[in-house]
Motif scaffolding. Structure first.
Motif, short mmCIF file in Angstrom:
data_model
loop_
_atom_site.label_atom_id
_atom_site.label_comp_id
_atom_site.label_asym_id
_atom_site.label_seq_id
_atom_site.Cartn_x
_atom_site.Cartn_y
_atom_site.Cartn_z
N LEU A 54 18.25 28.66 31.87
CA LEU A 54 16.98 27.95 31.86
C LEU A 54 17.21 26.55 31.31
CD1 LEU A 54 13.49 29.26 30.87
CD2 LEU A 54 14.31 27.13 29.88
N ASP A 55 17.01 25.55 32.16
CA ASP A 55 17.13 24.16 31.73
C ASP A 55 15.76 23.69 31.25
OD1 ASP A 55 16.71 21.10 32.65
OD2 ASP A 55 18.78 21.43 32.03
N PRO A 56 15.61 23.34 29.98
CA PRO A 56 14.27 23.00 29.47
C PRO A 56 13.60 21.87 30.24
CG PRO A 56 15.78 23.39 27.65
CD PRO A 56 16.61 23.39 28.90
N GLY A 57 14.36 20.86 30.64
CA GLY A 57 13.75 19.76 31.38
C GLY A 57 13.19 20.22 32.71
N ARG A 58 13.97 20.98 33.46
CA ARG A 58 13.50 21.49 34.74
C ARG A 58 12.36 22.48 34.55
NH1 ARG A 58 19.15 22.55 38.14
NH2 ARG A 58 19.79 20.33 38.26
N ALA A 59 12.43 23.26 33.48
CA ALA A 59 11.36 24.22 33.22
C ALA A 59 10.04 23.52 32.95
CB ALA A 59 11.74 25.12 32.05
N ARG A 60 10.09 22.39 32.26
CA ARG A 60 8.85 21.63 32.02
C ARG A 60 8.27 21.10 33.33
NH1 ARG A 60 11.54 20.35 27.02
NH2 ARG A 60 12.71 18.64 27.97
N LEU A 61 9.15 20.61 34.19
CA LEU A 61 8.66 20.14 35.50
C LEU A 61 8.08 21.31 36.31
CD1 LEU A 61 11.52 17.67 36.51
CD2 LEU A 61 9.20 17.09 35.76
N ARG A 62 8.76 22.46 36.26
CA ARG A 62 8.25 23.63 36.98
C ARG A 62 6.88 24.04 36.44
NH1 ARG A 62 12.47 26.72 36.49
NH2 ARG A 62 11.82 27.79 34.60
N ALA A 63 6.72 23.97 35.12
CA ALA A 63 5.43 24.31 34.52
C ALA A 63 4.32 23.40 35.04
CB ALA A 63 5.53 24.22 33.00
N LEU A 64 4.63 22.11 35.17
CA LEU A 64 3.63 21.18 35.69
C LEU A 64 3.32 21.45 37.17
CD1 LEU A 64 4.88 17.87 34.03
CD2 LEU A 64 2.83 19.18 33.43
N ARG A 65 4.36 21.76 37.96
CA ARG A 65 4.14 22.02 39.39
C ARG A 65 3.31 23.27 39.61
NH1 ARG A 65 9.73 20.86 39.93
NH2 ARG A 65 10.12 23.10 40.22
N CYS A 112 1.16 24.55 37.51
CA CYS A 112 -0.08 24.55 36.73
C CYS A 112 -1.30 24.60 37.65
CB CYS A 112 -0.13 23.30 35.85
SG CYS A 112 -1.54 23.30 34.71
N ARG A 113 -2.22 25.49 37.34
CA ARG A 113 -3.47 25.63 38.08
C ARG A 113 -4.62 25.67 37.06
NH1 ARG A 113 0.05 24.87 41.05
NH2 ARG A 113 0.59 25.89 43.03
N PRO A 114 -5.83 25.35 37.51
CA PRO A 114 -6.96 25.43 36.57
C PRO A 114 -7.04 26.80 35.90
CG PRO A 114 -7.63 24.36 38.61
CD PRO A 114 -6.25 24.88 38.85
N GLY A 115 -7.13 26.78 34.59
CA GLY A 115 -7.27 28.02 33.84
C GLY A 115 -5.98 28.74 33.52
N THR A 116 -4.83 28.22 33.99
CA THR A 116 -3.56 28.90 33.72
C THR A 116 -2.75 28.10 32.70
OG1 THR A 116 -2.38 27.78 35.51
CG2 THR A 116 -3.49 29.85 36.04
N PRO A 117 -2.06 28.77 31.77
CA PRO A 117 -1.26 28.05 30.78
C PRO A 117 0.04 27.54 31.36
CG PRO A 117 -1.03 30.42 30.46
CD PRO A 117 -2.05 30.23 31.56
N LEU A 118 0.55 26.49 30.77
CA LEU A 118 1.85 25.95 31.18
C LEU A 118 2.98 26.94 30.90
CD1 LEU A 118 1.37 22.33 29.79
CD2 LEU A 118 1.44 22.99 32.21
N LEU A 119 2.80 27.79 29.92
CA LEU A 119 3.84 28.74 29.51
C LEU A 119 4.30 29.61 30.67
CD1 LEU A 119 5.18 29.92 26.75
CD2 LEU A 119 3.57 31.79 27.15
N THR A 120 3.37 30.05 31.50
CA THR A 120 3.75 30.97 32.57
C THR A 120 4.63 30.28 33.61
OG1 THR A 120 1.66 30.49 33.70
CG2 THR A 120 1.73 32.42 32.26
N GLY A 121 4.34 29.03 33.90
CA GLY A 121 5.19 28.30 34.82
C GLY A 121 6.54 27.98 34.23
N TYR A 122 6.57 27.69 32.94
CA TYR A 122 7.82 27.36 32.26
C TYR A 122 8.82 28.50 32.38
CZ TYR A 122 10.85 25.54 28.53
OH TYR A 122 11.92 25.06 27.81
N PHE A 123 8.35 29.73 32.24
CA PHE A 123 9.26 30.89 32.24
C PHE A 123 9.27 31.64 33.57
CE2 PHE A 123 8.77 30.37 27.61
CZ PHE A 123 10.10 30.41 27.24
#
Length: 407
Positions: free
Chosen positions: A66-77, A79-90
């Motif tokens: 897990l690359d933290p930088g890529r995981a942050r970008l994945r979390a943003l991509r 991301c949907r209304p009402g969903t936390p960034l955490l789920t996309g990150y992991f």
């Protein structure tokens, strides 16, 4: 032996920081009764050297980079209304595939998910009994960040706190039991999510009392002529960063007559932590191979955390090494000990300075021994994890929701 699937958001080896410590000792406890199949992420390439030692303990292992930088970008991509960034990150399809293959190839009898981030992977096995170890309430941490950060970060953290709490409540409904590291965390979550009360239980943290023992002999890593105040912890973790900054700016100046050296031991020190080094008063070590020599020769170990969730392993380890400890109320939460006798607890800079001066002056000569005795009585891993055995025994499971937290 039965087969158990254990899912963890970070490689639980070596057990040298908070989440790794609890996960590692839980796996060691489970290995006595189960063949453990571990699926986890590895976010620090330096930990790869430990994979053979970890694999030798397990029936099978998937350790997904897990690359933290890529995981942050994945979390943003994602991301949907009402969903936390955490789920996309992991989120990672490789771990999805491994979980499904493992369930196909083995008769998985139980699933344990460590941290709410791993809940979506656990529910891929809808018919299998499952336990969620939330440890503490992550949403509360982000909500606290939202209250203390400047704009626009405050908006991001506040949103994460709100959306993650909804996700946590949904996740808990899909597990037979949910664990918290202390009764205080469990009760607080029950107040936030009353529907969860019947399915939650507190299982505390322990400490390896054979490893962290004052009976070991270590060379002194400090100057011979200085009183030592020590802080240990991962130094890229925001609560730890804020803790040492607070101690240096609010307390250390009041101790100059004692001429102490404040030593900060921990991996990946942030630039603001490095900037604290000055004039022989503060030393920042970075990662060290073993914290025990630093603990063994410290005159006082401090835990000045203002945002503290769950149980602080740093406090238990220092107490196990028979060192005097000074903690904030947040850092003391979940620890069974007598403040004023086994350790010191203070909230204000004035009280912190008063207690620190007393310890450095030798006013509490028995506190270290009493600290060790307290953790021997209440915080061995065998004691704290014993309730887990009943939860994993074959038998009827509690009712749970059939909805699924989304991947």
């Amino acid at each position: 032996m039965r087969d158990l699937l254990y899912l963890c958001h970070r490689i639980p080896y070596p057990p040298d920081k908070g989440d790794k410590i609890r996960a590692f000792h839980m796996i060691e406890h489970l290995r006595k009764r189960f063949r453990v199949h571990l699926g986890c992420f590895i976010d620090d390439p330096a930990d790869a050297v430990h994979l053979p030692a970890l694999r030798s303990r397990l029936a099978s292992l998937a350790c997904i980079p897990l690359d933290p930088g890529r995981a942050r970008l994945r979390a943003l991509r994602r991301c949907r209304p009402g969903t936390p960034l955490l789920t996309g990150y992991f989120h990672d399809d490789r771990l999805v595939d491994w979980v499904c293959r493992t369930a196909h190839d083995h008769a998985i009898d139980q699933v344990v998910a460590y941290s709410v981030a791993m809940a979506p992977y656990a529910v891929l096995l809808p018919e299998t009994p499952r336990i969620l170890d939330m440890v503490d309430i992550d949403s509360e941490k982000f909500a606290a960040y939202g209250r203390t950060s400047s704009w626009p970060k405050s908006l991001v953290w506040a949103r994460e706190g709100r959306t993650l709490l909804r996700f946590e409540r949904s996740a808990v409904r899909q597990f037979d039991r949910t664990l918290f590291v202390s009764a205080a965390e469990r009760d607080h979550f029950s107040a936030l999510a009353p529907e969860s009360t019947a399915s939650t239980i507190a299982i505390g943290n322990g400490v390896d009392l054979d490893y962290f023992t004052p009976a070991s002999s270590f060379a002194r890593p400090y100057p011979a002529d200085r009183k030592i105040i020590l802080f240990t912890g991962a130094m890229d973790y925001r609560p730890n960063i804020e803790a040492v900054i607070w101690f240096v700016t609010a307390v250390l100046g009041q101790l100059r007559a004692q001429n102490p050296l404040f030593v900060i031991v921990g991996s990946n020190p942030a630039p603001v932590v490095r900037a604290l080094e000055r004039g022989g008063e503060v030393r920042v070590t970075g990662r060290v191979p073993d914290t025990r020599p630093y603990l063994a020769h410290a005159d006082l170990v401090v835990a000045p955390l203002m945002i503290g969730r769950g149980v602080q392993n740093k406090v238990l380890e220092a107490m196990a090494m028979a060192r005097p400890v000074l903690a904030t109320p947040a850092a003391f939460t979940g620890i069974t000990a007598d403040p004023g006798r086994d350790l010191l607890v203070a909230a204000t800079p004035v009280d912190w300075a008063r207690h620190a001066i007393a310890v450095l002056a030798g006013d509490h000569p028995e506190m270290g021994a009493r600290a060790r005795a307290a953790v021997l009585r209440h915080h061995s891993w065998a004691q704290t994890l014993a309730p887990l055995d009943a939860l994993l025994s074959p038998g009827p499971q509690s009712a749970r929701s059939t909805e699924q937290v989304s991947l």
